[in-house]
Write an enzyme that holds these catalytic residues in place. Sequence first.
Site, PDB file in Angstrom:
ATOM      1  N   HIS A 280       0.824  -1.221   0.000  1.00 52.22           N
ATOM      2  CA  HIS A 280       0.000   0.000   0.000  1.00 52.22           C
ATOM      3  C   HIS A 280       0.852   1.263   0.000  1.00 52.22           C
ATOM      4  O   HIS A 280       1.843   1.366   0.717  1.00 52.22           O
ATOM      5  CB  HIS A 280      -1.040  -0.002   1.122  1.00 52.22           C
ATOM      6  CG  HIS A 280      -0.496   0.001   2.511  1.00 52.22           C
ATOM      7  ND1 HIS A 280      -0.158   1.166   3.162  1.00 52.22           N
ATOM      8  CD2 HIS A 280      -0.256  -0.998   3.384  1.00 52.22           C
ATOM      9  CE1 HIS A 280       0.265   0.863   4.392  1.00 52.22           C
ATOM     10  NE2 HIS A 280       0.220  -0.433   4.549  1.00 52.22           N
ATOM     11  N   ASP A 292       6.367   0.537   6.524  1.00 53.15           N
ATOM     12  CA  ASP A 292       4.909   0.415   6.383  1.00 53.15           C
ATOM     13  C   ASP A 292       4.359   1.531   5.507  1.00 53.15           C
ATOM     14  O   ASP A 292       4.071   2.604   6.002  1.00 53.15           O
ATOM     15  CB  ASP A 292       4.271   0.443   7.778  1.00 53.15           C
ATOM     16  CG  ASP A 292       2.790   0.135   7.735  1.00 53.15           C
ATOM     17  OD1 ASP A 292       2.290  -0.351   6.710  1.00 53.15           O
ATOM     18  OD2 ASP A 292       2.119   0.407   8.750  1.00 53.15           O
ATOM     19  N   GLU A 326      -4.813   1.917   2.607  1.00 55.68           N
ATOM     20  CA  GLU A 326      -4.917   0.743   3.490  1.00 55.68           C
ATOM     21  C   GLU A 326      -5.066   1.163   4.939  1.00 55.68           C
ATOM     22  O   GLU A 326      -5.798   0.546   5.697  1.00 55.68           O
ATOM     23  CB  GLU A 326      -3.656  -0.143   3.329  1.00 55.68           C
ATOM     24  CG  GLU A 326      -3.757  -1.504   4.050  1.00 55.68           C
ATOM     25  CD  GLU A 326      -3.283  -1.480   5.504  1.00 55.68           C
ATOM     26  OE1 GLU A 326      -3.593  -2.442   6.225  1.00 55.68           O
ATOM     27  OE2 GLU A 326      -2.626  -0.508   5.926  1.00 55.68           O
ATOM     28  N   GLU A 327      -4.364   2.244   5.320  1.00 59.62           N
ATOM     29  CA  GLU A 327      -4.257   2.574   6.749  1.00 59.62           C
ATOM     30  C   GLU A 327      -5.563   3.027   7.386  1.00 59.62           C
ATOM     31  O   GLU A 327      -5.839   2.697   8.528  1.00 59.62           O
ATOM     32  CB  GLU A 327      -3.182   3.667   6.959  1.00 59.62           C
ATOM     33  CG  GLU A 327      -1.759   3.206   6.678  1.00 59.62           C
ATOM     34  CD  GLU A 327      -1.240   2.139   7.648  1.00 59.62           C
ATOM     35  OE1 GLU A 327      -2.002   1.688   8.515  1.00 59.62           O
ATOM     36  OE2 GLU A 327      -0.061   1.756   7.512  1.00 59.62           O
ATOM     37  N   ASP A 354       3.171  -6.501   3.265  1.00 58.21           N
ATOM     38  CA  ASP A 354       2.824  -5.415   4.185  1.00 58.21           C
ATOM     39  C   ASP A 354       3.267  -5.758   5.607  1.00 58.21           C
ATOM     40  O   ASP A 354       2.563  -5.477   6.572  1.00 58.21           O
ATOM     41  CB  ASP A 354       1.313  -5.121   4.115  1.00 58.21           C
ATOM     42  CG  ASP A 354       0.931  -3.888   4.922  1.00 58.21           C
ATOM     43  OD1 ASP A 354       1.831  -3.078   5.226  1.00 58.21           O
ATOM     44  OD2 ASP A 354      -0.257  -3.740   5.270  1.00 58.21           O
ATOM     45  N   HIS A 424       4.013   2.892  12.363  1.00 62.59           N
ATOM     46  CA  HIS A 424       3.107   4.043  12.578  1.00 62.59           C
ATOM     47  C   HIS A 424       3.739   5.151  13.423  1.00 62.59           C
ATOM     48  O   HIS A 424       3.021   5.942  14.034  1.00 62.59           O
ATOM     49  CB  HIS A 424       1.792   3.586  13.243  1.00 62.59           C
ATOM     50  CG  HIS A 424       0.986   2.643  12.404  1.00 62.59           C
ATOM     51  ND1 HIS A 424      -0.241   2.180  12.817  1.00 62.59           N
ATOM     52  CD2 HIS A 424       1.206   2.107  11.190  1.00 62.59           C
ATOM     53  CE1 HIS A 424      -0.738   1.365  11.891  1.00 62.59           C
ATOM     54  NE2 HIS A 424       0.131   1.314  10.887  1.00 62.59           N
TER      55      HIS A 424
END
Lengths: 458, 458
Positions: A280, A292, A326-327, A354, A424
């Site tokens: 993503h 990520d 995606e997030e 991912d 994140h």
Amino acid sequence: MQRTVLFILSLLFFTSFTHAQNNDSVVIRNIYTEALSNGKAYGWLDFLTNNIGGRLSGSEEATKAVLFVEEELNKINPDRVFKQEVIVPHWVRGEKESAEIKMTNKKTVAVSICALGGSISTPKEGIKAKVVEVKNFEELDMLGTEKIKGKIVFFNHPMDPANYSTFKSYGEAARYRWSGASKAAKYGAVGAVIRSMTLSLDDFPHTGSMGYNDSFPKVPTCAISTIGAAKLSASIKEDPALIFIYKQSCRKLPDATSYNVIGEIKGSEYPEEIIVVGGHLDSWDTGNGAHDDGAGVVQSMEILNLFRKLNIQPKRTIRCVAYMNEENGGKGGEKYAEMAKLNKENNIVAIESDGGGSTPEGFSFNGDSLTVGRIMQWEKLFNPFGMHQWIRGYGGADIDHLKSQGTILIGLMVDSQRYFDYHHAASDTFDKVNRRELELGAASMASLIYLISEYGLK
Amino acid sequence: MQRTVLFILSLLFFTSFTHAQNNDSVVIRNIYTEALSNGKAYGWLDFLTNNIGGRLSGSEEATKAVLFVEEELNKINPDRVFKQEVIVPHWVRGEKESAEIKMTNKKTVAVSICALGGSISTPKEGIKAKVVEVKNFEELDMLGTEKIKGKIVFFNHPMDPANYSTFKSYGEAARYRWSGASKAAKYGAVGAVIRSMTLSLDDFPHTGSMGYNDSFPKVPTCAISTIGAAKLSASIKEDPALIFIYKQSCRKLPDATSYNVIGEIKGSEYPEEIIVVGGHLDSWDTGNGAHDDGAGVVQSMEILNLFRKLNIQPKRTIRCVAYMNEENGGKGGEKYAEMAKLNKENNIVAIESDGGGSTPEGFSFNGDSLTVGRIMQWEKLFNPFGMHQWIRGYGGADIDHLKSQGTILIGLMVDSQRYFDYHHAASDTFDKVNRRELELGAASMASLIYLISEYGLK
């Protein structure tokens, strides 16, 4: 007689099978050599992270990322590069968040927080209240309205360090981030502070998606760094009447238009059978989205590059997809599956990377046993490259939407030990990714795709 | 009748074996949980690297490290902590090295170098000469005295990126570092510049041991960073008559006294059977010796800590050894083996961790097939922890001296992808080691040691 025929036939089959496997191992060796020697994934990741940066859906950076991937895919010269329009939620963080612990003796301690994705803002002056610390929802339910009303709930649930797979510990802990705010609001809490989902003791707050349950009032919610969580927890023990104050100015803007970006090499013999590989393109805004999931995107682009560089003409169609959103919405994966259905495509396999750009360890398969069993027979071809985990399991969030179309879903499994140190958070930067580890992931997927493209799944 | 008895006996054996394995898997699970949750290795490594730093044999830092390990081992409260005196070579780097490329048009380009361990100094004004670039010894031999005399030989042999194991590529490349200077001097070269042994393109020169062949003049030799090597190579192509100048003031001092540091838990049933586990305490001075080999030392200390914390009384004796002087002499490993022989000890197994503190992947065994085969049967107990490589191979430099005593040698194998990014360079610092990966290595060795201690090798 019949047994003799069968025996001879089986010998013939075995010989041709062995021959195929020998050729295959040469092709696979070439794929790894090219990726490790001349791969482009690392350079792409450098640009995506250092020149563009965090790419939250709806942001200017996400738009730049779409353009970048489209341009770079075109340079590889596949048969087709195209985009799919995706309407995405557009949440923005606003000003940098702040938080402090105010002890009853007036002493204050600043701690690191960030708003969770999807949270509402605090009032300008912040949320200011006493704190109730809980480890889990059971403790929350025990306390009930009487103890919680008017207070901030601090979910201090650490990820379990004892699991070998950090994803397992993440799965257990992430529920507090996703639904902590509404579960607390149910008992009259005015806010929710969630311990960051990481196994590292550091001062980075780790954001991530949360969702509100419409049955309860919406309260602002944030992640606190693990160092902050330790400070807050120790302070509460010392001074249960302390006040916690936090300010955030995040908000939801109208939905925005964005894109999945797709590159395709047409299969020479079975073009209608499509093998999808992707990651993503969107990321959280706190860091640069390196592990990520910049890693997954550039690895997927690398697949097309490797096939072109090595002049491998696939028998089946190969598509690299950089999914958007995606997030915090999953709209890109949804859109891809919707279009596949609408166009009556046959996506035989979808692979997703991912789990970060660390050393790959294997694949996890989600699909019918017969087909998965056939794929798993190729495991030994990957023995020289450390790919020892071939298990049944999860494919990936973006490709999950294809499941109902009968697509076999495959997740690239990578060493997960350090992934949540960066996940994140502001620490998810280019320097945390190693070129070789990243390229090994690309080569592993390319090799599996080569085999599927050659032999199909029937 | 006899067959029935055998059958019953085998059933009984099988049952007790299964039972033992079940208990074992619980103990092993506990070992991993304790290491991942409360392990001390990471904290020790922090001190060893950040408070003490690089620990070259004979240095003040090496002395401090000896004291530190002795103190910390005593805190674990094993049955015995002792030292073995080791006489070590004492080479010092002197002032920071410098080097530049001087083009015929007077333009200069500075490049990063460092002296190789064991090299002689340059004159104060440096070595200043034209450069001949070669990729390997074959090219050197082809050029011969005519082309080389009076010049500096630049060995620009890159590590092969295509090997999955970076140790394999290192093995191929390290010969240029070890013997490049004398091979060049044989043809009248005045100096030798060696491309750093790393797969990363960066500006850290990576040092390491070299040796002189007494048949030829000694010439000063240094490592050049891979970025420096690229610059030098490009400059030579552009301007073959360029001059390279480098200065280093390293020298050999008289041998120094140092120590192996040893902690021991006595076996309750077979105390005379000794299981040794260790890493080397000395490191190069360029970095802080985090991966190489602070990691191996603190993991080995962790073994004793885990046995004590979990109240596991081993049946056989376990020794943690912090060897001195692996990097430039190997005197510590030699001494340990010498003392073992002198004291008529029975070191049944020696395990070494000297491949860095990354995620462990398995063990490599060096010893008689029967015994190694027995040990390998335990592999499945390690399946939950990613230890999938159980192969025959090298044990380690420090324990190799025990081979002639019939000791089974075992090397901890770890993910090697990023190891040479840091190896012998300024980048080998604490922040490059991940706590979980480090602890997994300790837990893996502790678990294997537990099994050997319980069941022995006969």
